[in-house]
Enzyme design. Sequence first.
Site, short mmCIF file in Angstrom:
data_model
loop_
_atom_site.label_atom_id
_atom_site.label_comp_id
_atom_site.label_asym_id
_atom_site.label_seq_id
_atom_site.Cartn_x
_atom_site.Cartn_y
_atom_site.Cartn_z
N ASP A 68 -7.64 3.42 2.07
CA ASP A 68 -8.45 2.33 2.58
C ASP A 68 -9.70 3.00 3.16
O ASP A 68 -9.62 3.73 4.14
CB ASP A 68 -7.68 1.54 3.65
CG ASP A 68 -7.91 0.05 3.50
OD1 ASP A 68 -8.99 -0.34 3.00
OD2 ASP A 68 -7.03 -0.74 3.89
N ARG B 243 -3.81 -1.46 13.20
CA ARG B 243 -4.40 -2.53 14.02
C ARG B 243 -3.94 -2.47 15.46
O ARG B 243 -3.82 -3.48 16.13
CB ARG B 243 -4.04 -3.89 13.42
CG ARG B 243 -4.91 -4.20 12.26
CD ARG B 243 -4.91 -5.67 11.88
NE ARG B 243 -5.23 -5.71 10.48
CZ ARG B 243 -4.44 -6.14 9.51
NH1 ARG B 243 -3.28 -6.69 9.81
NH2 ARG B 243 -4.81 -6.07 8.27
N LYS C 144 -9.81 -0.79 -0.50
CA LYS C 144 -8.82 0.16 -1.00
C LYS C 144 -9.33 0.82 -2.27
O LYS C 144 -9.72 0.15 -3.20
CB LYS C 144 -7.52 -0.57 -1.28
CG LYS C 144 -6.96 -1.25 -0.06
CD LYS C 144 -5.78 -2.13 -0.42
CE LYS C 144 -5.27 -2.89 0.79
NZ LYS C 144 -6.21 -3.93 1.23
N ASP D 131 -4.23 5.81 7.60
CA ASP D 131 -5.60 5.60 8.08
C ASP D 131 -5.91 6.53 9.25
O ASP D 131 -5.01 7.01 9.94
CB ASP D 131 -5.78 4.15 8.54
CG ASP D 131 -5.77 3.18 7.38
OD1 ASP D 131 -6.28 3.54 6.30
OD2 ASP D 131 -5.23 2.07 7.55
N CYS E 108 0.43 2.13 13.47
CA CYS E 108 -0.29 0.91 13.08
C CYS E 108 -1.82 1.07 13.12
O CYS E 108 -2.38 1.59 14.08
CB CYS E 108 0.11 -0.24 13.99
SG CYS E 108 -0.70 -1.78 13.55
N ARG F 125 -10.84 -13.21 -1.58
CA ARG F 125 -9.61 -13.27 -0.79
C ARG F 125 -9.87 -12.82 0.64
O ARG F 125 -10.76 -12.02 0.89
CB ARG F 125 -8.50 -12.45 -1.42
CG ARG F 125 -8.84 -11.00 -1.70
CD ARG F 125 -8.05 -10.50 -2.91
NE ARG F 125 -8.13 -9.07 -3.13
CZ ARG F 125 -9.15 -8.46 -3.73
NH1 ARG F 125 -10.21 -9.15 -4.10
NH2 ARG F 125 -9.12 -7.16 -3.92
N CYS G 285 4.87 -0.51 15.21
CA CYS G 285 4.93 0.74 14.48
C CYS G 285 3.93 1.70 15.10
O CYS G 285 2.78 1.35 15.31
CB CYS G 285 4.56 0.51 13.02
SG CYS G 285 5.38 -0.92 12.31
N ARG H 271 -13.40 -9.29 3.39
CA ARG H 271 -13.97 -8.05 2.87
C ARG H 271 -14.26 -8.15 1.38
O ARG H 271 -15.23 -7.61 0.89
CB ARG H 271 -12.99 -6.90 3.14
CG ARG H 271 -13.36 -5.61 2.41
CD ARG H 271 -12.40 -4.49 2.78
NE ARG H 271 -12.42 -4.24 4.22
CZ ARG H 271 -11.39 -3.75 4.90
NH1 ARG H 271 -10.27 -3.46 4.28
NH2 ARG H 271 -11.48 -3.54 6.19
N TYR H 272 -13.36 -8.80 0.67
CA TYR H 272 -13.48 -8.90 -0.78
C TYR H 272 -14.01 -10.29 -1.14
O TYR H 272 -13.88 -11.23 -0.37
CB TYR H 272 -12.10 -8.71 -1.42
CG TYR H 272 -11.52 -7.33 -1.25
CD1 TYR H 272 -12.06 -6.24 -1.93
CD2 TYR H 272 -10.43 -7.11 -0.42
CE1 TYR H 272 -11.50 -4.98 -1.80
CE2 TYR H 272 -9.87 -5.84 -0.28
CZ TYR H 272 -10.42 -4.78 -0.97
OH TYR H 272 -9.87 -3.53 -0.85
N CYS I 220 4.52 -8.57 16.78
CA CYS I 220 5.33 -7.96 15.72
C CYS I 220 6.75 -7.80 16.24
O CYS I 220 6.97 -7.70 17.43
CB CYS I 220 4.80 -6.60 15.33
SG CYS I 220 3.13 -6.66 14.68
C1 LIG Z 1 -5.73 -5.16 1.58
C2 LIG Z 1 -6.67 -6.23 1.85
C3 LIG Z 1 -6.76 -7.34 1.02
C4 LIG Z 1 -5.89 -7.51 -0.21
O1 LIG Z 1 -6.15 -6.55 -1.16
P1 LIG Z 1 -5.40 -6.59 -2.56
O2 LIG Z 1 -5.86 -5.35 -3.24
O3 LIG Z 1 -5.84 -7.85 -3.25
O4 LIG Z 1 -3.93 -6.61 -2.29
C5 LIG Z 1 -7.66 -8.30 1.34
N1 LIG Z 1 -8.47 -8.19 2.42
C6 LIG Z 1 -8.43 -7.12 3.22
C7 LIG Z 1 -9.33 -7.05 4.40
C8 LIG Z 1 -7.51 -6.11 2.98
O5 LIG Z 1 -7.45 -5.04 3.80
S1 SF4 Z 2 2.14 -1.94 11.01
FE1 SF4 Z 2 1.19 -2.86 12.85
S2 SF4 Z 2 0.88 -5.02 12.31
FE2 SF4 Z 2 2.37 -4.18 10.84
S3 SF4 Z 2 4.39 -4.64 11.75
FE3 SF4 Z 2 3.81 -2.56 12.40
S4 SF4 Z 2 2.81 -2.86 14.39
FE4 SF4 Z 2 2.85 -4.85 13.37
#
Ligand SMILES: *Cc1c(COP(=O)(O)O)cnc(C)c1O
Ligand code: SF4
Length: 385
Positions: A307, A112, A314, A270, A110, A94, A107, A90-91, A103
């Site tokens: 986010d 995801r 973010k 989210d 979550c 990184r 959670c 995304r960025y 996991c």
């Molecule tokens: C949160 C996130 C990051 C890392 O973000 P930082 O602000 O550098 O901690 C990188 N990629 C994705 C897709 C993210 O959601």
């Molecule tokens: S937030 Fe989602 S990915 Fe993270 S530990 Fe919990 S269940 Fe796993």
Amino acid sequence: MELWQEMLRASVDSGKDLVDRFGFEPELAEKLNTLFHTRINPYYLSLIRYPGDPIWLQCIPDAKELEEDGFPEDPLGEDAQSPVPSITHRYPDRVLFLTTSQCSMYCRFCTRKRKVGDSGKISMKYIQSGLDYIAAHPEIRDVILSGGDPLMLTDTMLEKVVSGLRAIPHIEIIRLGTKMPCVLPQRITQNLVDMLKKYHPIYVNTHFNHPWEITAEAKRACEMLANAGIPVGNQAVLMKGVNDDPDVMLELMRKLLAIRVRPYYLYQADITKGANHFRTPVSVGLEIMDKLRGHTSGLAIPAFVIDAPGGGGKIPILPQYVLGRNGNKIIMRNYKYEIYEYPDVEEEEKKEKDPQQIEKKYLRKRKSVQRKKTYKPELVEVPAK
Ligand SMILES: *Cc1c(COP(=O)(O)O)cnc(C)c1O
Ligand code: SF4
């Protein structure tokens, strides 16, 4: 088998367990467990003090998850930013590298949910294509191992991934996003930290949400990481009934610092299908931030972020500290709501006062970060003193 693996085996792990141990109606238990798997290891389970408490809410399914809320499964648009199955890019510099769908606890909030617990969507078979993608993109200098929880991998498997990343010359830092110090601190072993420290610089971001999670075991785990030279940060999620209270949050942040964990982010929950009941108004987060800044160590203060839905990344949001301008003076308030003026540097000031210049400046900035949408700044009238 190591202790943490034995503990995982002893988890509440099915609809039937929900029926037997928590008195759920069989049909409801089955539905909930099918929608998003239940897994609670005995350590995390032991932190529950009473039904419906902040620990319970995070791990025990709730009928509200089944409500048809119309919210998306992939609120952050991660799938659209996924060039290969294991990577979210995304960025500019990184990436997230998803190494496992598993996991140690699932959670209930979550983001995801659509992926975790489903090994068809994230698994070791995608590791090599992830490493290849990272190797082919020299602009990537920071890799965040995520999942699922990368510490669900065995030390041997994890070392393969981490050493594979270290072999790529343009990778500067490796981060692990793991909930283990909070949900299964027994996973942090001497063997693990001895392995990780061969591949410095390594950073860990963990995920504590409530002061009751800061136990002697959690302390031991975080200190082991810190003693191995791994800076540990925390990403908390703001949730209704769990930690949507300034005093609870303050206690959490202070306790984290005391176990050598630096608060990093506080996330607005989210908009995820089946997790809407955790959301709080943004004003709740702002009020919490307002009650942290100035009232306790600056080290204890995370960045409050949303986010952005759809994959904008973010975005930090802050309480209003700048109240306006009066000539070249910035009018601000401190944490006690006392007003102060700061004389800004004259030259810049002249340009900024002209609304057209402000707009031009934003447009220039926008171009420089290559955004696509047009941003029209709203010009705020500043009351003259
Ligand atoms: C949160 C996130 C990051 C890392 O973000 P930082 O602000 O550098 O901690 C990188 N990629 C994705 C897709 C993210 O959601
Ligand atoms: S937030 Fe989602 S990915 Fe993270 S530990 Fe919990 S269940 Fe796993």
